[in-house]
Scaffold this motif. Structure first.
Motif, PDB file in Angstrom:
ATOM      1  N   VAL A  33      -6.237 -13.025   7.590  1.00 31.14           N
ATOM      2  CA  VAL A  33      -6.826 -11.845   6.935  1.00 31.14           C
ATOM      3  C   VAL A  33      -5.748 -10.964   6.292  1.00 31.14           C
ATOM      4  O   VAL A  33      -5.895 -10.556   5.130  1.00 31.14           O
ATOM      5  CB  VAL A  33      -7.663 -11.018   7.946  1.00 31.14           C
ATOM      6  CG1 VAL A  33      -8.192  -9.750   7.290  1.00 31.14           C
ATOM      7  CG2 VAL A  33      -8.814 -11.856   8.500  1.00 31.14           C
ATOM      8  N   ALA A  82      -4.138 -12.394   3.122  1.00 28.56           N
ATOM      9  CA  ALA A  82      -5.141 -12.441   2.048  1.00 28.56           C
ATOM     10  C   ALA A  82      -5.308 -11.044   1.451  1.00 28.56           C
ATOM     11  O   ALA A  82      -5.372 -10.874   0.229  1.00 28.56           O
ATOM     12  CB  ALA A  82      -6.469 -12.961   2.592  1.00 28.56           C
ATOM     13  N   LEU A  83      -5.359 -10.059   2.325  1.00 28.20           N
ATOM     14  CA  LEU A  83      -5.493  -8.670   1.884  1.00 28.20           C
ATOM     15  C   LEU A  83      -4.290  -8.281   1.024  1.00 28.20           C
ATOM     16  O   LEU A  83      -4.429  -7.699  -0.057  1.00 28.20           O
ATOM     17  CB  LEU A  83      -5.601  -7.788   3.140  1.00 28.20           C
ATOM     18  CG  LEU A  83      -6.006  -6.333   3.015  1.00 28.20           C
ATOM     19  CD1 LEU A  83      -7.324  -6.197   2.268  1.00 28.20           C
ATOM     20  CD2 LEU A  83      -6.153  -5.710   4.413  1.00 28.20           C
ATOM     21  N   ILE A 136     -13.081  -6.454  10.395  1.00 28.88           N
ATOM     22  CA  ILE A 136     -13.161  -7.879  10.044  1.00 28.88           C
ATOM     23  C   ILE A 136     -12.841  -8.671  11.303  1.00 28.88           C
ATOM     24  O   ILE A 136     -11.791  -8.475  11.918  1.00 28.88           O
ATOM     25  CB  ILE A 136     -12.153  -8.277   8.937  1.00 28.88           C
ATOM     26  CG1 ILE A 136     -12.551  -7.663   7.601  1.00 28.88           C
ATOM     27  CG2 ILE A 136     -12.083  -9.789   8.816  1.00 28.88           C
ATOM     28  CD1 ILE A 136     -11.892  -8.327   6.404  1.00 28.88           C
ATOM     29  N   VAL A 137     -13.770  -9.519  11.705  1.00 29.51           N
ATOM     30  CA  VAL A 137     -13.510 -10.398  12.833  1.00 29.51           C
ATOM     31  C   VAL A 137     -12.827 -11.636  12.273  1.00 29.51           C
ATOM     32  O   VAL A 137     -13.405 -12.344  11.447  1.00 29.51           O
ATOM     33  CB  VAL A 137     -14.823 -10.786  13.546  1.00 29.51           C
ATOM     34  CG1 VAL A 137     -14.532 -11.718  14.719  1.00 29.51           C
ATOM     35  CG2 VAL A 137     -15.562  -9.545  14.027  1.00 29.51           C
ATOM     36  N   LEU A 160       0.808  -1.221   0.000  1.00 29.99           N
ATOM     37  CA  LEU A 160       0.000   0.000   0.000  1.00 29.99           C
ATOM     38  C   LEU A 160       0.846   1.278   0.000  1.00 29.99           C
ATOM     39  O   LEU A 160       0.315   2.379  -0.004  1.00 29.99           O
ATOM     40  CB  LEU A 160      -0.911   0.019   1.242  1.00 29.99           C
ATOM     41  CG  LEU A 160      -2.059  -0.993   1.284  1.00 29.99           C
ATOM     42  CD1 LEU A 160      -2.628  -1.097   2.693  1.00 29.99           C
ATOM     43  CD2 LEU A 160      -3.150  -0.587   0.302  1.00 29.99           C
ATOM     44  N   LYS A 195      -4.474  -9.956  -2.419  1.00 27.51           N
ATOM     45  CA  LYS A 195      -5.584  -9.569  -3.300  1.00 27.51           C
ATOM     46  C   LYS A 195      -5.522  -8.118  -3.761  1.00 27.51           C
ATOM     47  O   LYS A 195      -6.257  -7.741  -4.676  1.00 27.51           O
ATOM     48  CB  LYS A 195      -6.909  -9.840  -2.600  1.00 27.51           C
ATOM     49  CG  LYS A 195      -7.223 -11.326  -2.503  1.00 27.51           C
ATOM     50  CD  LYS A 195      -8.575 -11.612  -1.919  1.00 27.51           C
ATOM     51  CE  LYS A 195      -8.849 -13.119  -2.024  1.00 27.51           C
ATOM     52  NZ  LYS A 195     -10.168 -13.495  -1.578  1.00 27.51           N
ATOM     53  N   LEU A 196      -4.699  -7.321  -3.108  1.00 25.66           N
ATOM     54  CA  LEU A 196      -4.659  -5.896  -3.474  1.00 25.66           C
ATOM     55  C   LEU A 196      -3.933  -5.677  -4.798  1.00 25.66           C
ATOM     56  O   LEU A 196      -2.944  -6.338  -5.071  1.00 25.66           O
ATOM     57  CB  LEU A 196      -3.972  -5.095  -2.359  1.00 25.66           C
ATOM     58  CG  LEU A 196      -4.891  -4.710  -1.206  1.00 25.66           C
ATOM     59  CD1 LEU A 196      -4.082  -4.163  -0.041  1.00 25.66           C
ATOM     60  CD2 LEU A 196      -5.934  -3.675  -1.610  1.00 25.66           C
TER      61      LEU A 196
END
Ligand SMILES: Cc1cc2nc3c(=O)[nH]c(=O)nc-3n(C[C@H](O)[C@H](O)[C@H](O)COP(=O)(O)OP(=O)(O)OC[C@H]3O[C@@H](n4cnc5c(N)ncnc54)[C@H](O)[C@@H]3O)c2cc1C
Lengths: 249, 310
Positions: B302, B305-306, B295-296, B221, B309-310
């Motif tokens: 998580v 995965a983030l 997000i729980v 990011l 996928k970004l």
């Protein structure tokens, strides 16, 4: 060498504060109060220096209402030898505290003063350097390590870019940061012993200092509330929301 | 009367915090002078002179100011102080070290960490970790003020053409010496200036995990990396990563908190972010109360995965 530490009684860091309905300040009646966490670190550091044989005596000072003496007893239960209580009704601010401390220090002649870097009520972070200026002493603020060798203190400071070490000519003022040490809990026998340690009481009149606040509080309000948002079920939804709804990525 | 700003810099460049402080000073309505104290810092003085809205730059070049020792720099500020009504510095570890000492030399207090200016003597500042906002009026003869950068836009770095004047202080006060520094080196944006911040807490579990889980997301990011106090105390990351009441205050466009519970002391440093994302396996964690998107789940599922996928 004698060490002087300053302690302040503040609302406990775990308490959710309440703002007075008339906007004049924060409710402190019937609220759990404790020693400012940075002052606990200051007391711990001073006591450790005594245990290492570097300090000969540790003296704690506080300003405040009658109940503030409890905070001095806590400091003595942690290992402080004696305490000085200055009775203050009403408000006293950093500048007034520094002026009064200077008078006490002129008399007590400590070789080192250790204070918290900030009190968690007003978050002003200024009493230490103001006092150091008035005394004409060097300062080691936001300390995460203090080494005393001869007539010098080497102080490692937590700064925005990392760490920095300065050498200060004693006497000096040090203010504590979180990583300096982990304060001990006072044991029951030490709490009992602390009740018998000397606690001297003084008035502002005896010290003959002007402590009139120079920062007049016009109003105290709650901060704007931040509304909680939503929970998203998975990473794909999160990415979609960040891209298309919040438009931040 | 003119307003004086104590510039934060590294002898090569002005820090962004100085530009935010200049923007705050402009709201006082008086001409603004900037003091650049350092060693071999003529380039910084020139940079300050080019900022829009500066009336004058005072340049103090002396080996005693090279490392911004409070004892030496505060004495210089106090010497210049009587000619000014307001003296401002950023509320950073630089400003919070030097300005109160200068104020003390002038027998004045500091109005710390202001977030708004209501008049020439009236200022707004957070207290109790930002859980209350106080409006205060200063009666000090000189108003010494530290400024929270996130509360004011940055002044425009170009377009100005102020005169640079050399000034002199007493130099070395003979009280202190600089021994050394261990500065964190990073290719990432600076935490307080970054548009996106990815922070990890105790839930991250180790310094290794920070490198393997948090940093890849930050790099994807173009974000800065932050942390909670618990993560710093545990030694996962250095102290300068700490966000909060007693660490850094950040207000990025996007703040992602992974494995952070959301203690008030942490919220104090990031509540002003535009969008907050929380990743936590405890559905009742207080961080969700301030998060726009939560997000729980397990951050070790998580976050990677983030990142992918970004
Ligand atoms: C004087 C003082 C000053 C302070 N200043 C600051 C400050 O400036 N900044 C600051 O941050 N704190 C500060 N604190 C500390 C603060 O009170 C909290 O203790 C701290 O913020 C907690 O950090 P944490 O959220 O990382 O840890 P915890 O509170 O232990 O929370 C860890 C979270 O991680 C979650 N988690 C664990 N494993 C996983 C997993 N695998 N996946 C997803 N979630 C997981 C847990 O559910 C939990 O919510 C201060 C405290 C004091 C007393």
């Amino acid at each position: 060498m004698k060490i002087l530490v300053t302690v302040k009684r503040v609302i406990d860091y775990n308490v959710k504060i309440r703002i007075k309905a008339d906007g004049s300040g924060v409710e402190t009646q019937n609220v759990k109060m404790s020693m400012n966490p940075f002052d606990e670190i200051a007391v711990e550091e001073a006591v450790r220096l005594k245990e290492k044989g570097i300090a000969s005596e540790v003296v704690a000072v506080t300003f405040g209402p009658t109940q503030a003496q409890e905070t001095l007893r806590t400091a003595m239960a942690m290992g402080v030898d004696r305490a000085i209580y200055i009775a203050v009704e009403g408000e006293i601010q950093s500048l007034g505290v520094a002026r009064a401390l200077k008078k006490i220090i002129d008399k007590e002649q400590p070789g080192l003063v250790i204070m918290g870097k900030q009190a968690i009520d007003n978050d002003s972070s200024q009493t230490g350097p103001i006092l150091a200026a008035m005394l004409g002493w060097p300062q080691g603020t936001f300390a995460s390590k203090v080494d005393i060798a001869g007539d010098k203190a080497h102080v490692t400071r937590e700064i925005d870019g990392g760490l920095e070490t300065v050498a200060l000519k004693l006497p000096a003022v040090v203010t504590t940061d979180l990583r300096l040490n982990e304060p001990r809990y006072a044991s029951l026998p030490n709490i009992m012993k602390a009740k018998k340690k000397p606690l001297e009481t003084m008035t502002l009149a005896e010290l003959d200092v002007d402590v009139t606040p120079t920062l007049q509080v016009l109003k105290v309000e709650p901060p704007p509330v931040r509304k909680g948002g939503i929970k998203v079920p998975d990473v794909d939804t999160l990415i979609d929301k960040l891209k298309n709804e919040a438009k931040v990525i | 009367m003119t307003t004086l700003i104590l510039a934060e810099h590294d002898n090569a460049h002005l820090k962004p915090s100085t530009l935010h402080t200049i923007a705050a000073a402009a709201k006082l309505g008086a001409p603004v002078a900037v003091l650049v104290a350092g060693q071999n810092c003529a380039a910084v003085a020139a940079e300050a002179a080019a900022v829009t809205g500066i009336a004058e730059v005072l340049h103090a070049d002396n080996a005693a100011y090279a490392n911004f020792l409070a004892e030496n720099v505060a004495a210089l500020v106090a010497k210049l102080a009587p000619s000014y009504a307001h003296i401002l510095a950023p509320a950073t570890s630089f400003g919070k070290n030097i300005l109160p000492r200068a104020a003390g030399l002038c027998d004045c207090a500091v109005v710390s960490d202001i977030i708004a200016i209501e008049g020439t003597d009236t200022f707004v500042r957070p207290i109790y970790a930002g859980n209350a906002i106080a409006t205060v009026k200063s009666t000090d003869k000189i108003k010494f003020i530290t400024v929270r950068s996130t509360a004011f836009d940055a002044a425009t770095a170009t377009g100005g053409n102020a005169a640079v004047k050399a000034v002199d202080g007493a130099g070395d006060a003979g009280l202190s010496a600089f021994v050394g520094a261990e500065l964190s080196k990073s290719e990432r944006p600076e935490l307080t200036a970054a548009r996106i911040v990815v922070s990890g807490g105790r839930g991250v579990g180790s310094g290794e995990n920070f490198k393997m889980v948090i940093e890849p997301l930050a790099d994807k990011l173009g974000a800065a990396v932050g942390a909670s106090r618990a993560a710093v105390d545990a030694g996962y990351v250095p102290n300068d990563y700490q966000v909060g009441q007693t660490g850094k205050v950040v207000a990025p466009d996007l703040y992602i908190a992974a494995g952070i519970s959301g203690a008030i002391q942490h919220l104090a440093g990031m509540k002003g972010s535009k969008v907050i994302v929380a990743i936590n396996k405890d559905p009742d964690a207080p961080i969700f109360a301030v998060a726009d998107y939560g997000i729980v789940g397990d951050l070790f599922d998580v976050v990677p995965a983030l990142t992918s996928k970004l």
